[in-house]
Design an enzyme around this catalytic site. Structure first.
Site, PDB file in Angstrom:
ATOM      1  N   ASP A 233      -5.596   1.071   9.579  1.00 49.03           N
ATOM      2  CA  ASP A 233      -5.314   1.940   8.268  1.00 49.03           C
ATOM      3  C   ASP A 233      -5.886   3.158   8.742  1.00 49.03           C
ATOM      4  OD1 ASP A 233      -4.305  -0.204   7.341  1.00 49.03           O
ATOM      5  OD2 ASP A 233      -6.017  -1.179   6.231  1.00 49.03           O
TER       6      ASP A 233
ATOM      7  N   ASP B 288       0.668  -1.277   0.136  1.00 49.85           N
ATOM      8  CA  ASP B 288      -0.003   0.085  -0.006  1.00 49.85           C
ATOM      9  C   ASP B 288       0.750   1.233   0.155  1.00 49.85           C
ATOM     10  OD1 ASP B 288      -1.744  -1.988   0.751  1.00 49.85           O
ATOM     11  OD2 ASP B 288      -2.253  -1.204   2.807  1.00 49.85           O
TER      12      ASP B 288
ATOM     13  N   SER C 124      -0.456   0.040   7.515  1.00 48.70           N
ATOM     14  CA  SER C 124      -0.811   1.287   6.881  1.00 48.70           C
ATOM     15  C   SER C 124      -1.268   2.449   7.342  1.00 48.70           C
ATOM     16  CB  SER C 124      -1.696   0.941   5.676  1.00 48.70           C
ATOM     17  OG  SER C 124      -1.125   0.300   4.652  1.00 48.70           O
TER      18      SER C 124
ATOM     19  N   GLU D 261     -10.535  -2.553   4.322  1.00 50.05           N
ATOM     20  CA  GLU D 261      -9.332  -2.243   4.470  1.00 50.05           C
ATOM     21  C   GLU D 261      -9.103  -0.721   3.999  1.00 50.05           C
ATOM     22  OE1 GLU D 261      -7.097  -5.505   3.007  1.00 50.05           O
ATOM     23  OE2 GLU D 261      -6.322  -5.725   4.994  1.00 50.05           O
TER      24      GLU D 261
HETATM   25  C1  FRU Z   1      -3.937  -3.630   2.686  1.00 50.77           C
HETATM   26  C2  FRU Z   1      -3.243  -4.149   3.854  1.00 50.77           C
HETATM   27  C3  FRU Z   1      -3.615  -3.311   4.884  1.00 50.77           C
HETATM   28  C4  FRU Z   1      -2.467  -3.345   6.051  1.00 50.77           C
HETATM   29  C5  FRU Z   1      -1.288  -3.416   5.041  1.00 50.77           C
HETATM   30  C6  FRU Z   1      -0.311  -4.509   5.790  1.00 50.77           C
HETATM   31  O1  FRU Z   1      -3.197  -4.263   1.623  1.00 50.77           O
HETATM   32  O2  FRU Z   1      -3.598  -5.297   4.290  1.00 50.77           O
HETATM   33  O3  FRU Z   1      -4.883  -3.330   5.684  1.00 50.77           O
HETATM   34  O4  FRU Z   1      -2.475  -1.969   6.910  1.00 50.77           O
HETATM   35  O5  FRU Z   1      -1.698  -3.997   4.012  1.00 50.77           O
HETATM   36  O6  FRU Z   1       0.718  -4.476   4.900  1.00 50.77           O
END
Ligand code: FRU
Length: 471
Positions: free
Chosen positions: A170, A40, A100, A223
């Site tokens: 997130d 991300d 994230s 997410e």
């Molecule tokens: C989305 C995710 C987020 C998390 C991150 C971990 O791709 O799963 O929810 O914070 O990637 O790398």
């Protein structure tokens, strides 16, 4: 700096020094990890004219691992400089990954909010949904994007509503009427995906305020939620896991899309149907920010988590995944559209043009603009194996060969029903293609791994213009 942080930094730098910097399928226009894995976009912002793009980064393995934040800066979102990895999983509250998060800018200061992921030791009796993990909300500040403060643990799972599982993450922060709000993605104990809103008077002390959810269950987990207004429309974005049934059967494992919000998520609201940001194979976890000149820019991860169907041939080169090219999100006649940021114009050089049919070989990085399409007649082939075509009332992106070692690396077909096709913009880099239809009303993104680079486009009566992009 602790001994652990110091060693993680040295190990990261060692991995980066050993990496292959150019050639192969390394991109020329898109952000990718110096080495290893990227997912991300995080902490996207502009501070004092400088753009910052942080990213989920696992430098030690192109197939992923514990996450840190890597960091790029730029003055034009085209030429990026890698600045190293500023945030490491070095505290008890983020030891399984600096997950994230976002950047909130105020008075020239950058406030980075992220999720500190903790996964407790492997135990058969943990399901890692209701037990065995922690999701902590953490703050790091920076006056300049070069120096970063100590971490502050702001919230733990016990600070979140008790009907949520341990999957809460997130954070995305904004300010409204003097109050700070934070949106986080969540999964309830009944397996319903939603977003939760926290409020704060001082950016540090946060309390749960309310939720944003659909009337009917929509996936089991949301997410990377995002909430913003552009051209007078309020938009709630979420990357949703667990969508099933007819509508989702020919699509990616997880979806990224948005709801138009009537009213206000802080008061009375109703959500529109969910629209995908992108109909291609590789798109997830987008994040947006506002530029200093007032544009809403969104960058997505050009990748797909938990995807068994297809892969990326760059793994053999020691790296995997990239970001999408930055896109401006705007609303035209009530429709949410996306277009490549206008900064790209500076790098475009006219290379060829034709009416109806154009064939070129050898360009790796280019934009092709096909306008004035008649009778929906359109077909283009890239790298001999990727077909873009309007047929039977839908736009298709498909590969002729689905073998894992071909240009598709396993990708097959994606499509979207569309009444008409007026224009197509193709933005191609060494190993990616992004296609914008009807002035950006729909977008398709994919990674691809051609053996030979070529473009062959047919569209009766249309103007076809090809631009090389200087990189
Ligand atoms: C989305 C995710 C987020 C998390 C991150 C971990 O791709 O799963 O929810 O914070 O990637 O790398």
């Amino acid at each position: 700096m602790s001994a652990l942080t110091n060693d993680l930094r040295k190990l990261t730098e060692t991995a980066e020094r050993a990496a292959v910097k150019e050639g192969g399928f390394r991109q020329k226009l898109h952000l990718m990890p110096p080495v290893g894995w990227l997912n991300d976009p995080n902490g996207l912002c502009q501070l004092g004219g400088v753009f910052h793009a942080f990213f989920q980064y696992s430098p030690f393995d192109p197939k992923g691992g514990v996450k840190l934040w890597g960091h790029y800066t730029s003055r034009n979102m085209l030429d990026w400089e890698y600045k190293g990895a500023p945030i490491y999983p070095d505290q008890p509250f983020d030891c399984s990954g600096v997950y994230s998060g976002c950047a909130y800018i105020e008075d020239g200061e950058m406030y980075l909010y992220y999720t500190g992921n903790v996964k407790l030791e492997d135990r058969d009796d943990y399901d890692y949904v209701n037990d065995g993990r922690e999701a902590n909300t953490v703050l790091v500040t920076s006056p300049d994007g070069e120096h970063f403060s100590r971490k502050r643990l702001l919230m733990k799972n016990s600070d979140y509503p008790s009907d949520l599982t341990l999957h809460v993450r997130d954070p995305k922060v904004w300010r409204e009427d003097g109050v700070y709000y934070m949106l986080q993605g969540a999964r309830t104990k009944e397996d319903v995906g939603q977003a939760v809103i926290f409020r704060s008077e001082d950016k540090v002390n946060w309390t749960f305020r309310s939720r944003v959810k659909t009337d009917e269950k929509f996936g089991y987990m949301w997410e990377c939620p995002d909430y913003f207004e552009t051209d007078g429309r309020k938009i709630l974005s979420a990357s949703v896991q667990g969508l099933e049934g007819e509508e989702w059967k020919d699509r990616n494992v997880y979806q990224s899309g948005y709801f138009l919000v009537d009213g206000d998520v802080l008061g009375e609201y109703s959500l529109s149907d969910y629209h995908l940001w992108d109909y291609g194979f590789d798109y997830y976890a987008p994040q947006s920010f506002e530029t200093e000149d007032g544009r809403r820019i969104q960058i997505g991860w050009m990748g797909m988590p938990d995807c068994e169907e297809y892969t990326n041939l760059t793994v053999d080169e020691g790296w995997q995944h990239c970001f999408t090219f930055p896109r401006e999100v705007f609303v035209r006649d009530g429709t949410v559209c996306q277009r490549p940021i206008r900064e790209l114009e500076e790098k475009k050089r006219p290379a060829a043009s034709a009416k109806g049919c154009l064939k070129r070989a050898g360009d790796q990085v280019f934009e092709a603009d096909i306008t004035g399409i008649q009778n929906n007649s359109f077909r283009a082939v890239l790298g001999e194996e990727l077909i873009l075509e309007y047929r039977m009332g839908r736009f298709e992106m498909r590969f002729t060969n689905q073998a894992k070692d071909s240009a598709s690396a396993g990708r097959g077909l994606r499509y979207k029903e569309m009444k008409e096709l007026r224009d197509v913009k193709i933005l191609a880099d060494v190993s990616s293609v992004e296609v914008f239809l009807n002035g950006g009303e729909a977008v398709f993104s994919t990674r691809y791994y051609p053996k030979k680079y070529s473009l062959c486009a047919h569209a009766d009566g249309a103007d076809i213009r090809l631009y090389e992009i200087e990189v």
